[in-house]
Write a protein that holds these residues in place. Structure first.
Motif, PDB file in Angstrom:
ATOM      1  N   GLN A  34     131.856 135.265 107.756  1.00 51.29           N
ATOM      2  CA  GLN A  34     132.111 134.270 108.799  1.00 51.29           C
ATOM      3  C   GLN A  34     130.849 133.504 109.199  1.00 51.29           C
ATOM      4  O   GLN A  34     130.928 132.439 109.795  1.00 51.29           O
ATOM      5  CB  GLN A  34     132.729 134.932 110.033  1.00 51.29           C
ATOM      6  CG  GLN A  34     134.124 135.426 109.809  1.00 51.29           C
ATOM      7  CD  GLN A  34     134.654 136.179 111.033  1.00 51.29           C
ATOM      8  OE1 GLN A  34     134.059 136.184 112.105  1.00 51.29           O
ATOM      9  NE2 GLN A  34     135.799 136.815 110.860  1.00 51.29           N
ATOM     10  N   GLY A  35     129.680 134.044 108.871  1.00 44.20           N
ATOM     11  CA  GLY A  35     128.418 133.382 109.199  1.00 44.20           C
ATOM     12  C   GLY A  35     128.020 132.294 108.211  1.00 44.20           C
ATOM     13  O   GLY A  35     126.975 131.665 108.381  1.00 44.20           O
ATOM     14  N   PHE A  49     126.789 132.155  92.989  1.00 40.68           N
ATOM     15  CA  PHE A  49     128.189 131.892  93.303  1.00 40.68           C
ATOM     16  C   PHE A  49     128.270 131.102  94.604  1.00 40.68           C
ATOM     17  O   PHE A  49     127.259 130.877  95.261  1.00 40.68           O
ATOM     18  CB  PHE A  49     129.005 133.190  93.388  1.00 40.68           C
ATOM     19  CG  PHE A  49     128.429 134.216  94.327  1.00 40.68           C
ATOM     20  CD1 PHE A  49     128.823 134.272  95.649  1.00 40.68           C
ATOM     21  CD2 PHE A  49     127.486 135.134  93.884  1.00 40.68           C
ATOM     22  CE1 PHE A  49     128.303 135.207  96.517  1.00 40.68           C
ATOM     23  CE2 PHE A  49     126.951 136.084  94.743  1.00 40.68           C
ATOM     24  CZ  PHE A  49     127.362 136.116  96.062  1.00 40.68           C
ATOM     25  N   SER A  50     129.479 130.710  94.970  1.00 38.29           N
ATOM     26  CA  SER A  50     129.670 130.003  96.234  1.00 38.29           C
ATOM     27  C   SER A  50     131.059 130.305  96.781  1.00 38.29           C
ATOM     28  O   SER A  50     131.952 130.742  96.047  1.00 38.29           O
ATOM     29  CB  SER A  50     129.477 128.492  96.054  1.00 38.29           C
ATOM     30  OG  SER A  50     130.478 127.984  95.221  1.00 38.29           O
ATOM     31  N   GLY A  51     131.225 130.068  98.064  1.00 35.46           N
ATOM     32  CA  GLY A  51     132.518 130.194  98.706  1.00 35.46           C
ATOM     33  C   GLY A  51     132.786 131.534  99.352  1.00 35.46           C
ATOM     34  O   GLY A  51     132.280 132.566  98.921  1.00 35.46           O
ATOM     35  N   THR A  52     133.593 131.484 100.404  1.00 38.17           N
ATOM     36  CA  THR A  52     133.899 132.658 101.213  1.00 38.17           C
ATOM     37  C   THR A  52     134.498 133.800 100.393  1.00 38.17           C
ATOM     38  O   THR A  52     134.085 134.961 100.533  1.00 38.17           O
ATOM     39  CB  THR A  52     134.854 132.273 102.365  1.00 38.17           C
ATOM     40  OG1 THR A  52     134.249 131.229 103.131  1.00 38.17           O
ATOM     41  CG2 THR A  52     135.141 133.458 103.260  1.00 38.17           C
ATOM     42  N   GLU A 114     126.217 121.054 112.301  1.00 41.93           N
ATOM     43  CA  GLU A 114     127.397 120.990 113.177  1.00 41.93           C
ATOM     44  C   GLU A 114     127.907 122.376 113.558  1.00 41.93           C
ATOM     45  O   GLU A 114     128.225 122.634 114.721  1.00 41.93           O
ATOM     46  CB  GLU A 114     128.517 120.202 112.493  1.00 41.93           C
ATOM     47  CG  GLU A 114     128.168 118.762 112.192  1.00 41.93           C
ATOM     48  CD  GLU A 114     127.885 117.954 113.444  1.00 41.93           C
ATOM     49  OE1 GLU A 114     128.652 118.087 114.418  1.00 41.93           O
ATOM     50  OE2 GLU A 114     126.895 117.200 113.443  1.00 41.93           O
ATOM     51  N   THR A 115     128.015 123.256 112.570  1.00 38.90           N
ATOM     52  CA  THR A 115     128.630 124.565 112.812  1.00 38.90           C
ATOM     53  C   THR A 115     127.626 125.674 113.085  1.00 38.90           C
ATOM     54  O   THR A 115     127.990 126.710 113.639  1.00 38.90           O
ATOM     55  CB  THR A 115     129.471 124.997 111.600  1.00 38.90           C
ATOM     56  OG1 THR A 115     128.604 125.206 110.473  1.00 38.90           O
ATOM     57  CG2 THR A 115     130.537 123.975 111.264  1.00 38.90           C
ATOM     58  N   GLY A 116     126.372 125.492 112.671  1.00 37.97           N
ATOM     59  CA  GLY A 116     125.374 126.556 112.801  1.00 37.97           C
ATOM     60  C   GLY A 116     125.517 127.626 111.735  1.00 37.97           C
ATOM     61  O   GLY A 116     124.775 128.600 111.718  1.00 37.97           O
ATOM     62  N   LYS A 117     126.468 127.447 110.822  1.00 36.26           N
ATOM     63  CA  LYS A 117     126.670 128.429 109.748  1.00 36.26           C
ATOM     64  C   LYS A 117     125.728 128.128 108.587  1.00 36.26           C
ATOM     65  O   LYS A 117     125.317 126.989 108.363  1.00 36.26           O
ATOM     66  CB  LYS A 117     128.120 128.402 109.274  1.00 36.26           C
ATOM     67  CG  LYS A 117     129.084 128.895 110.331  1.00 36.26           C
ATOM     68  CD  LYS A 117     130.498 128.946 109.813  1.00 36.26           C
ATOM     69  CE  LYS A 117     131.423 129.513 110.879  1.00 36.26           C
ATOM     70  NZ  LYS A 117     132.736 129.821 110.326  1.00 36.26           N
ATOM     71  N   MET A 118     125.426 129.175 107.827  1.00 37.16           N
ATOM     72  CA  MET A 118     124.546 129.014 106.685  1.00 37.16           C
ATOM     73  C   MET A 118     125.297 128.317 105.551  1.00 37.16           C
ATOM     74  O   MET A 118     126.408 128.695 105.220  1.00 37.16           O
ATOM     75  CB  MET A 118     124.053 130.394 106.236  1.00 37.16           C
ATOM     76  CG  MET A 118     122.829 130.353 105.343  1.00 37.16           C
ATOM     77  SD  MET A 118     122.256 131.997 104.863  1.00 37.16           S
ATOM     78  CE  MET A 118     121.945 132.788 106.430  1.00 37.16           C
ATOM     79  N   ARG A 119     124.657 127.303 104.961  1.00 38.54           N
ATOM     80  CA  ARG A 119     125.287 126.584 103.853  1.00 38.54           C
ATOM     81  C   ARG A 119     124.617 126.868 102.515  1.00 38.54           C
ATOM     82  O   ARG A 119     125.129 126.522 101.463  1.00 38.54           O
ATOM     83  CB  ARG A 119     125.350 125.088 104.114  1.00 38.54           C
ATOM     84  CG  ARG A 119     124.042 124.393 104.244  1.00 38.54           C
ATOM     85  CD  ARG A 119     124.261 122.895 104.541  1.00 38.54           C
ATOM     86  NE  ARG A 119     123.019 122.198 104.729  1.00 38.54           N
ATOM     87  CZ  ARG A 119     122.289 121.677 103.752  1.00 38.54           C
ATOM     88  NH1 ARG A 119     122.712 121.763 102.499  1.00 38.54           N
ATOM     89  NH2 ARG A 119     121.163 121.064 104.018  1.00 38.54           N
ATOM     90  N   LYS A 120     123.434 127.535 102.562  1.00 32.51           N
ATOM     91  CA  LYS A 120     122.760 127.954 101.339  1.00 32.51           C
ATOM     92  C   LYS A 120     121.953 129.208 101.632  1.00 32.51           C
ATOM     93  O   LYS A 120     121.256 129.282 102.653  1.00 32.51           O
ATOM     94  CB  LYS A 120     121.833 126.854 100.816  1.00 32.51           C
ATOM     95  CG  LYS A 120     121.166 127.226  99.493  1.00 32.51           C
ATOM     96  CD  LYS A 120     120.203 126.134  99.031  1.00 32.51           C
ATOM     97  CE  LYS A 120     118.923 126.287  99.779  1.00 32.51           C
ATOM     98  NZ  LYS A 120     117.791 125.543  99.252  1.00 32.51           N
ATOM     99  N   ARG A 121     122.055 130.206 100.731  1.00 29.05           N
ATOM    100  CA  ARG A 121     121.303 131.466 100.859  1.00 29.05           C
ATOM    101  C   ARG A 121     120.729 131.806  99.491  1.00 29.05           C
ATOM    102  O   ARG A 121     121.485 132.011  98.539  1.00 29.05           O
ATOM    103  CB  ARG A 121     122.220 132.589 101.337  1.00 29.05           C
ATOM    104  CG  ARG A 121     121.537 133.945 101.381  1.00 29.05           C
ATOM    105  CD  ARG A 121     122.550 135.049 101.690  1.00 29.05           C
ATOM    106  NE  ARG A 121     121.925 136.342 101.660  1.00 29.05           N
ATOM    107  CZ  ARG A 121     121.873 137.127 100.584  1.00 29.05           C
ATOM    108  NH1 ARG A 121     122.425 136.753  99.448  1.00 29.05           N
ATOM    109  NH2 ARG A 121     121.276 138.294 100.632  1.00 29.05           N
TER     110      ARG A 121
END
Length: 157
Positions: A34-35, A49-52, A114-121
């Motif tokens: 969720q983060g 990889f990518s995506g929830t 906008e969301t404060g969520k991580m978009r790249k790790r």
């Protein structure tokens, strides 16, 4: 964790790092996922990889292998929407006879404004066997110890 948004100050970057640490220490893949944005891009060692759905799948497999997982993250650097983190975690490796190991590494994170969520790790890490034959001698994060209180310095490596 998502309520702390860029641009980061030193204070908010430190809070973001500790919130991530606490979330990962739950070892709850759907909660951890969720983060991250639904299209978050990951590199974890040699996995890309990518995506929830892939994040949840990766973390589920990770914590099936890594028993008694305890993690500490520390702020390394930050700028605007990016944070660099130094981390250490200990675990018993179910694929290696339950031998104790410690992983040392670095992560670089980029966040959605906008969301404060991580978009790249992006994560790089190296494992070290703890004690003779992985018996756990020299562990830092033993049961009952607050991972944030363990003194970590180069002499411990």
């Amino acid at each position: 964790m998502a309520d702390i948004k860029p641009p980061f100050t030193e204070e908010t970057a430190r809070k973001k790092v500790k919130a991530a640490q606490d979330m990962w220490n739950t070892q709850d893949p759907p909660r951890v996922a969720q983060g991250y944005t639904p299209t978050c891009i990951w590199r974890n060692r040699t996995s890309f990889f990518s995506g929830t759905e892939n994040i949840v799948e990766f973390l589920t497999a990770k914590w099936k292998r890594e028993h008694n997982y305890r993690l500490r993250k520390e702020l390394f650097s930050f700028h605007d929407d990016r944070i660099a983190v130094q981390f250490w975690y200990e675990y018993q490796d179910a694929t290696d006879g339950m031998r104790w190991k410690r992983c040392y590494g670095l992560e670089d994170w980029t966040f959605d404004r906008e969301t404060g969520k991580m978009r790249k790790r992006m994560m790089s890490g190296n494992d070290l066997l703890l004690g003779p034959d992985g018996n756990g001698e020299g562990r830092w994060f033993v049961e009952g110890v607050d991972v944030n209180e363990v003194p970590i310095s180069e002499k411990h490596w």
